[in-house]
Design an enzyme around this catalytic site. Structure first.
Site, PDB file in Angstrom:
ATOM      1  N   TRP A 193       0.831  -1.202   0.000  1.00 46.10           N
ATOM      2  CA  TRP A 193       0.000   0.000   0.000  1.00 46.10           C
ATOM      3  C   TRP A 193       0.865   1.252   0.000  1.00 46.10           C
ATOM      4  CZ3 TRP A 193      -4.418  -0.954  -1.848  1.00 46.10           C
ATOM      5  CH2 TRP A 193      -5.128  -2.109  -1.519  1.00 46.10           C
TER       6      TRP A 193
ATOM      7  N   ASP B  24      -1.293   6.765   6.250  1.00 54.99           N
ATOM      8  CA  ASP B  24      -2.375   5.873   5.850  1.00 54.99           C
ATOM      9  C   ASP B  24      -2.590   4.918   7.024  1.00 54.99           C
ATOM     10  OD1 ASP B  24      -4.023   3.913   4.857  1.00 54.99           O
ATOM     11  OD2 ASP B  24      -2.707   3.326   3.198  1.00 54.99           O
TER      12      ASP B  24
ATOM     13  N   LYS C  33     -12.013  -1.563   7.431  1.00 54.20           N
ATOM     14  CA  LYS C  33     -11.237  -2.510   8.230  1.00 54.20           C
ATOM     15  C   LYS C  33     -11.582  -2.369   9.713  1.00 54.20           C
ATOM     16  CE  LYS C  33      -8.237  -3.044   4.462  1.00 54.20           C
ATOM     17  NZ  LYS C  33      -7.554  -2.213   3.481  1.00 54.20           N
TER      18      LYS C  33
HETATM   19  C1  PLP Z   1      -7.065  -1.757   2.352  1.00 51.61           C
HETATM   20  C2  PLP Z   1      -6.006  -0.736   2.362  1.00 51.61           C
HETATM   21  C3  PLP Z   1      -5.953   0.282   1.399  1.00 51.61           C
HETATM   22  C4  PLP Z   1      -6.924   0.363   0.248  1.00 51.61           C
HETATM   23  O1  PLP Z   1      -8.104   0.900   0.656  1.00 51.61           O
HETATM   24  P1  PLP Z   1      -9.296   1.248  -0.363  1.00 51.61           P
HETATM   25  O2  PLP Z   1     -10.296   1.829   0.559  1.00 51.61           O
HETATM   26  O3  PLP Z   1      -9.706  -0.038  -0.994  1.00 51.61           O
HETATM   27  O4  PLP Z   1      -8.774   2.214  -1.372  1.00 51.61           O
HETATM   28  C5  PLP Z   1      -4.967   1.242   1.525  1.00 51.61           C
HETATM   29  N1  PLP Z   1      -4.070   1.205   2.520  1.00 51.61           N
HETATM   30  C6  PLP Z   1      -4.074   0.232   3.451  1.00 51.61           C
HETATM   31  C7  PLP Z   1      -3.052   0.240   4.535  1.00 51.61           C
HETATM   32  C8  PLP Z   1      -5.055  -0.757   3.394  1.00 51.61           C
HETATM   33  O5  PLP Z   1      -5.061  -1.727   4.333  1.00 51.61           O
END
Ligand code: PLP
Length: 361
Positions: free
Chosen positions: A102, A172, A196
């Protein structure tokens, strides 16, 4: 009702009381005679819950009036692009700490906008660990530093966040937001897809320092500017009403269960149960993450063969434990133990792992 233990990486398990309240309020939201799914985002009912959700986020994170919490769409993936579009100006450089897939994706989007400096990476070690502070080499005057707090695919997590003085720090936090206390005031911006740890898919939480917000280039379309969404209290265009409603219920659930310190305590205990099964298996389960970088949210490991991994996942599913398949890019097994996963579920998985290792090892 027969609910499984859901170890899916995202969208992921939600707290049962939240689902029950949503079910109960589905047809008639708080005496309005209609479902929130049918309600205007300009209604008093929605405006109240939208405001409440922002207040809860800021209270849980311990940030004050100089921060806004926004509920946007486009997932964490849109944030990969929006962050550099707003804050990486022509000729400037942004620094990225690359700790997994990511983080790579985030830096690739930034590279389309401007210059990117890779300030640290553990790629040549298959992202098994988080870089130590003294491995980080910042560029001369970065516009910001970006990190990924928890690496969902590899199963590593920053144990403590690095500090870079005045340089704005962006994170993030999609897969560990609100799972433990941390100093949110250290960050100029943090973002997380809700699916999540804090809700369903379709809404993305952005927490941003107000003073940083107005730097976006004048040519940037309104919908891509953080300032637009802040000025309109996340109501610039139709928000994902039902998703924000569920996030608000999850936030309330976290608060009622003792806030972030209590969540961290629970998450420690849960992860300990599963790592315990790995560590006492005598090498049958091979953890991907280095010991000092282990994630409390996503536990990743291999078995001696792919056949055994298939059998493990199949038998676990039959025993009511689903979503354990590792990400397609790394294989193996991944158990996602987000906030809403119970201790009971983790104990059941650990007991299954002990038993499986005894039978197959
Ligand atoms: C799942 C995830 C993403 C992607 O998220 P989307 O909402 O599908 O764009 C980005 N960064 C991390 C750390 C993730 O776990």
């Amino acid at each position: 009702m027969n609910r499984v233990y859901n170890f899916n990486p995202g969208p992921a398990t939600l707290p049962l009381p939240v689902l029950e309240q949503a079910q109960q309020e589905l047809l008639d939201y708080q005496g309005t005679g209609m479902s929130l799914l049918e309600t205007s985002h300009r209604s008093k009912a929605y405006e109240a819950l939208n405001r409440e959700a922002e207040v809860r986020v800021k209270r849980l994170l311990g940030v004050g009036d100089d921060y806004r919490a926004l509920f946007l769409q486009g997932g964490a993936s849109l944030q990969f692009a929006m962050v550099p579009m707003n804050f990486l100006s022509a000729g400037a450089t942004a620094d990225y700490l690359i700790t997994g897939s990511w983080a790579e994706k985030a830096s690739e989007e930034a590279q389309r906008i401007g210059q990117v400096h890779l300030a640290a990476t553990t790629k040549d070690e298959q992202y098994r660990r988080i870089p130590a502070p003294d491995e980080i080499r910042l560029s001369d005057a970065p516009s910001y530093v970006h990190l990924t707090s928890n690496n969902t695919i590899y199963g590593t997590q920053w144990p403590v966040f690095p500090r870079f003085g005045e340089v704005p720090l962006v994170a993030d936090m999609s897969s560990d937001i609100l799972s433990r206390p941390f100093d949110a005031n250290q960050f100029a911006l943090l973002y997380a897809g809700a699916q999540k740890n804090i809700g369903p898919a379709g809404v993305t939480l952005v927490v941003i320092r107000q003073s940083w917000m107005d730097q976006a280039p004048k040519t940037l379309p309104a919908i891509l500017r953080y300032a637009t969404h802040a000025k309109n209290d996340s109501l610039y265009h139709t928000p994902p009403v039902f998703a924000v409603y569920l996030v608000n219920l999850v936030l309330k659930d976290i608060e009622e269960r003792g806030g972030l310190a209590a969540a961290a305590e629970r998450n420690q205990q849960k992860a300990q149960a599963v790592y315990g099964a790995i560590d006492r298996s005598g090498g049958f389960y091979l953890p991907h993450a280095a010991a000092d970088s282990r994630s409390l949210m996503n536990i990743t490991f291999r078995l001696p063969s792919e056949d055994l991994e298939k059998r493990f996942i199949g038998e676990a599913t039959s025993a009511g434990m689903v979503g354990l398949k590792g990400h397609r890019s790394v294989g193996g097994v991944r158990a996602s133990l987000y906030n809403a996963m119970s201790q009971e579920g983790c104990n059941a998985l650990a007991a299954f792992m002990d038993d499986f290792a005894r039978r197959a090892g």
